[in-house]
Design an enzyme around this catalytic site. Structure first.
Site, PDB file in Angstrom:
ATOM      1  N   ASN A 377       1.401  -1.251  -0.139  1.00  0.00           N
ATOM      2  CA  ASN A 377       0.213  -0.306  -0.415  1.00  0.00           C
ATOM      3  C   ASN A 377       1.365   1.239  -0.046  1.00  0.00           C
ATOM      4  O   ASN A 377       1.347   1.544   0.927  1.00  0.00           O
ATOM      5  CB  ASN A 377      -0.965   0.111   1.115  1.00  0.00           C
ATOM      6  N   GLU A 378       0.399   1.995  -1.186  1.00  0.00           N
ATOM      7  CA  GLU A 378       1.079   3.515  -1.639  1.00  0.00           C
ATOM      8  C   GLU A 378       3.041   3.354  -0.562  1.00  0.00           C
ATOM      9  O   GLU A 378       3.077   3.924  -0.937  1.00  0.00           O
ATOM     10  CB  GLU A 378       0.720   4.196  -0.489  1.00  0.00           C
ATOM     11  N   ASN A 433      -5.110   4.825  -4.240  1.00  0.00           N
ATOM     12  CA  ASN A 433      -5.025   5.638  -3.422  1.00  0.00           C
ATOM     13  C   ASN A 433      -5.629   6.919  -4.236  1.00  0.00           C
ATOM     14  O   ASN A 433      -4.593   7.610  -4.470  1.00  0.00           O
ATOM     15  CB  ASN A 433      -4.632   5.871  -2.574  1.00  0.00           C
ATOM     16  N   TYR A 439      -7.078  15.885  -1.197  1.00  0.00           N
ATOM     17  CA  TYR A 439      -5.435  16.843  -0.558  1.00  0.00           C
ATOM     18  C   TYR A 439      -5.615  17.009  -2.262  1.00  0.00           C
ATOM     19  O   TYR A 439      -4.946  16.639  -2.907  1.00  0.00           O
ATOM     20  CB  TYR A 439      -4.760  15.324  -0.391  1.00  0.00           C
ATOM     21  N   TRP A 512     -12.903   5.566   2.127  1.00  0.00           N
ATOM     22  CA  TRP A 512     -12.051   5.816   2.594  1.00  0.00           C
ATOM     23  C   TRP A 512     -12.437   6.287   3.547  1.00  0.00           C
ATOM     24  O   TRP A 512     -12.312   7.576   3.268  1.00  0.00           O
ATOM     25  CB  TRP A 512     -10.414   5.629   2.413  1.00  0.00           C
ATOM     26  N   LYS A 533     -12.279  10.380   8.184  1.00  0.00           N
ATOM     27  CA  LYS A 533     -12.929  10.198   6.953  1.00  0.00           C
ATOM     28  C   LYS A 533     -13.769   8.681   6.695  1.00  0.00           C
ATOM     29  O   LYS A 533     -14.199   8.608   5.758  1.00  0.00           O
ATOM     30  CB  LYS A 533     -11.933   9.758   6.053  1.00  0.00           C
TER      31      LYS A 533
END
Length: 753
Positions: A377-378, A433, A439, A512, A533
């Site tokens: 993930n990321e 994502n 953002y 999310w 969130k």
């Protein structure tokens, strides 16, 4: 046959001890498991929760145990590394805080023995996760069992697995279940009895074989398919190890028979039919409990996810409780399961990614709900992929396919990652994502971005692994990105639903997040220590309006919901009131007077409501009704507005000279000018270069790949500098001090707007 004893009660616990005791300490205090030592300080902000080693001690009296030849300690979850001792002697070490693991105690137990488990959640460079936007809670936060078995038994030592593996294969109207077993100390003459039972417990297939034959293929006539939420039908595979008529050991596993395909054009297909995966992600913690959840907490979460109407859950970012995977099987959820290989690739952590993946697959292979294994993930959060990162992903991907030939691989990619980065081509499927509209960027960018990816890589299935925005109990009639209002969150998700749910090629979409969760490094939104969130609050007591936007699209249960129930006082003479329903028509009444009926194929209904005095609003859709209230006021109720200084920065005042920038201006406004970008980045780089951590290993890499690179600045553009600095802990950096933030503000005060 094996016997289980729960060892959850009366453990002596210490955070202050500095060594392993050989006798029961007198000055420790008692706890019951599950237990988390960061249930409070891991949820209150400041990025200062305790990370270190704590000790659990329990006396074991052998004569009180079942009379068996071997004894295993089974730990279902201890975060993140742990050592097991008996009477001061170290027996085992385990790295990885989210999986089951076992220790053979047989040769170490005396009549009276002291069992000690040392658990450590401190920072290191070898065990994932170490950098991520959630709290790494410490503790033995799941059950601990003692398993008593005969000398001959099903394997208990291999990666915490059950010792039995079931692979169902659908063949026309029938199916075949291949059952493999793994035995310890089997003896000549012993037999294995393989049985398959239907949901009602009726035996539909059975074979008896020599224990030397450790596999069997059983025929299932007229197979009843596991068909997601429509019909989550489960069979049970039972294998007995026998010596004559005596049953020495037995393992039972539930499984489902289904086929699935992830098509780059059609999305997800279950049993040959389109089955759109639209759902949520979930973290395994609750307010005041940390991650020490009980079965009732897991059921509550699942009930809410089912109420929403979701068809899929991404279980982020680690292995979840077996009880929750069982619930997913039972409720028909389609699952993405992953390991915590997250945010920052650690060259010394490769072995841990492999061991955690082996545990995840070995322990969860039989779950019908799981369709993809998540590799990472990321992982390129701080820059582009490196050769070591690429090799790590290739190893994982190949290993997963070797261990499980029935499922696909996937991963969640950070928004800033170039779609041409070679690591994106490694797994079978991929998801991104994206937080356009929160953002940085705008809401409208989401759908077209995926269209572009799909056009460039038409054969690679693409999905959405994360999207969302934060909302607390703040309110406005003019919602904007970054205001943390419930109204902006609702608007954001309305628009994302319309963009994402109308693109059938997206193989899965995951909000999310389903619930607010602990992220102690976060200091924003007026309530520190949480990521807000979630569609539901951290305590599970309030479903935000956005929850009902998804229910309107996904649930078949008729309902109607008026948004803005917590936004009562309103200034405007005519106010917008939004209603959600999965029924085709809604009528809204104000103090009993109808404002008319509306129809909407998008399930969102917008009414302009006269705001005079106090009004009772009633929405009617079919047989469903909902009610709320609004009140006309002359001045905006400041209790509805997030105040940056009071909520986030309450220990100094920020100077804001007229016509000049300050910490309360957004990043995109400041870096839009050459002078602003240069001075802003220079002062932050100068502060970071003065920190002691500059001497530590990895400092040079940080200079080459700064956290605040152009992509990160663009993503955080809509946030004020103050809020961005408050989030530095989520990017693996130490939070700015008061003096450092004032220094940045002084520089910004010299830059004209």
């Amino acid at each position: 046959m094996r016997e289980y004893r729960k060892l959850n009660t009366k453990w002596a616990f210490s955070k202050e001890a500095d060594c392993v005791p050989e006798t029961m300490p007198e000055n420790w205090y008692w706890v019951n498991l599950p237990h988390c030592w960061n249930a409070i300080d891991g949820q209150d902000g400041g990025s200062d929760y305790y990370r270190g080693t704590c000790y659990y001690a329990k006396e074991i009296v052998k004569s009180e145990l079942p009379k068996k030849q071997q004894y295993y300690l089974e730990i279902l979850g201890a975060n993140s590394s742990a050592d097991v001792y008996v009477d001061g002697k170290k027996l085992a070490h385990h790295d990885g805080g989210y999986s089951t693991w076992r220790v053979n105690l047989t040769d170490s137990l005396k009549e009276h023995s002291l069992l000690v488990i040392a658990v450590d959640n401190s920072e290191n460079q070898t065990v994932y996760p170490q950098m991520a936007d959630f709290t790494f809670y410490g503790g033995i936060y799941r059950d601990v069992n003692l398993i008593a078995v005969d000398e001959s038994h099903f394997e208990l030592d291999y990666y915490g697995g059950p010792g039995v593996r079931v692979t169902p294969v659908v063949k026309g109207e029938d199916a075949e279940a291949e059952i493999e077993v793994y035995l310890t100390n089997a003896e000549p003459g012993q037999t294995l009895v393989y049985t398959i039972k239907d949901r009602e417990g009726n035996t539909i297939a059975e074979e008896c074989r020599s224990a030397e034959e450790t596999s069997a293929a059983l025929h299932i006539p007229h197979v009843h398919l596991w068909n997601g939420k429509k019909d989550p039908y489960l069979y049970t595979a039972q294998v007995m190890l026998k010596d004559g008529e005596e049953v020495l050991d037995m393992v039972s596993l539930r499984f489902g028979c289904r086929t699935y395909e992830i098509d780059p054009e059609k999305g997800f297909l279950l049993n040959g039919e389109s089955y759109p995966l639209r759902g949520v992600s979930r973290h395994q913690d609750c307010w005041g409990l940390g991650n020490a959840l009980l079965p009732e907490h897991h059921r509550e979460d699942m009930d809410m996810i089912c109420e929403l109407g979701a068809t899929t859950i991404r279980l982020a970012h680690y292995q979840h409780d077996q009880y929750f995977y069982d619930l997913c099987d039972e409720r028909g959820m389609v699952i993405w399961a992953e390991i915590p290989y997250i945010s920052s690739h650690m060259p010394e952590g490769r072995a841990n990614t492999i061991s955690q993946m082996k545990e995840l697959i070995t322990q969860n292979y039989h779950h019908a709900s799981i369709v993809v294994w998540g590799l990472s993930n990321e992982i390129t959060m701080s820059g582009t992929s490196t050769e070591d990162l690429l090799e790590n992903h290739r190893l994982l991907n190949d290993m997963v396919h070797e261990m499980d030939k029935t499922r696909l691989t996937t991963m969640a990619v950070v928004s800033m990652c170039d779609i041409h980065d070679p690591y994106i081509q490694i797994p079978d499927t991929v998801s991104y994502n994206h937080y356009f509209g929160w953002y940085g960027g705008s809401i409208e960018m989401n759908g077209p971005w995926f269209d572009n990816f799909h056009k460039e890589f038409p054969d690679l299935p693409i999905g959405v692994s994360e999207y969302g925005c934060e909302a607390l109990n703040w309110h406005t009639s003019d919602p904007k990105a970054g205001d943390y209002t419930e109204e902006y969150q609702a608007h954001y998700h309305e628009e994302l639903i319309k963009q994402l749910y109308t693109r059938p090629y997206l193989w899965a979409t995951h909000v999310w997040n389903m619930f607010d969760f602990g992220a102690d490094a976060r200091n924003e939104g007026g309530e520190n220590g949480q990521n807000h969130k979630g569609l539901v609050t951290f305590d599970r007591k309030y479903k935000k309006d956005a929850f009902y936007a998804y229910k309107a699209w996904l649930s078949d249960e008729p309902f109607v919901h008026i948004c803005g129930k917590r936004y009562v006082d309103r200034v405007e003479a005519t106010t917008k009131v939004t209603v959600y329903s999965n029924l085709p028509q809604v009528e809204l009444f104000v103090n009993g007077k109808s404002l008319g009926k509306q129809e909407s194929a998008e399930h969102f209904f917008y009414f302009q409501v006269p705001n005079e005095g106090e009004s009772v609003l009633t929405a009617v859709a079919g047989e469903c009704r909902d009610e709320s209230r609004i009140r006309k006021v002359e001045k905006f109720n400041e209790a509805y507005r997030l105040k940056e200084k009071g909520a986030v920065l309450n220990w100094f005042d920020i100077t804001e000279p007229e016509g000049y920038f300050s910490l309360n201006d957004t990043v995109e406004e400041i870096i839009s000018t050459e002078e602003g970008k240069t001075k802003f980045l220079n002062v932050i780089d100068d502060i970071l270069s003065r920190r002691p951590s500059e001497e530590e290993e990895g400092a040079e890499e940080r200079e080459k790949e700064p956290i605040l690179n152009d992509k990160m600045l663009k993503m955080l553009g809509s946030f004020t500098v103050l809020r961005m600095l408050g989030m530095m802990g989520t990017a693996g950096l130490e939070a700015m001090t008061k003096e450092e933030m004032l220094e940045i503000n002084d520089v910004l005060n010299t830059i004209k707007k």
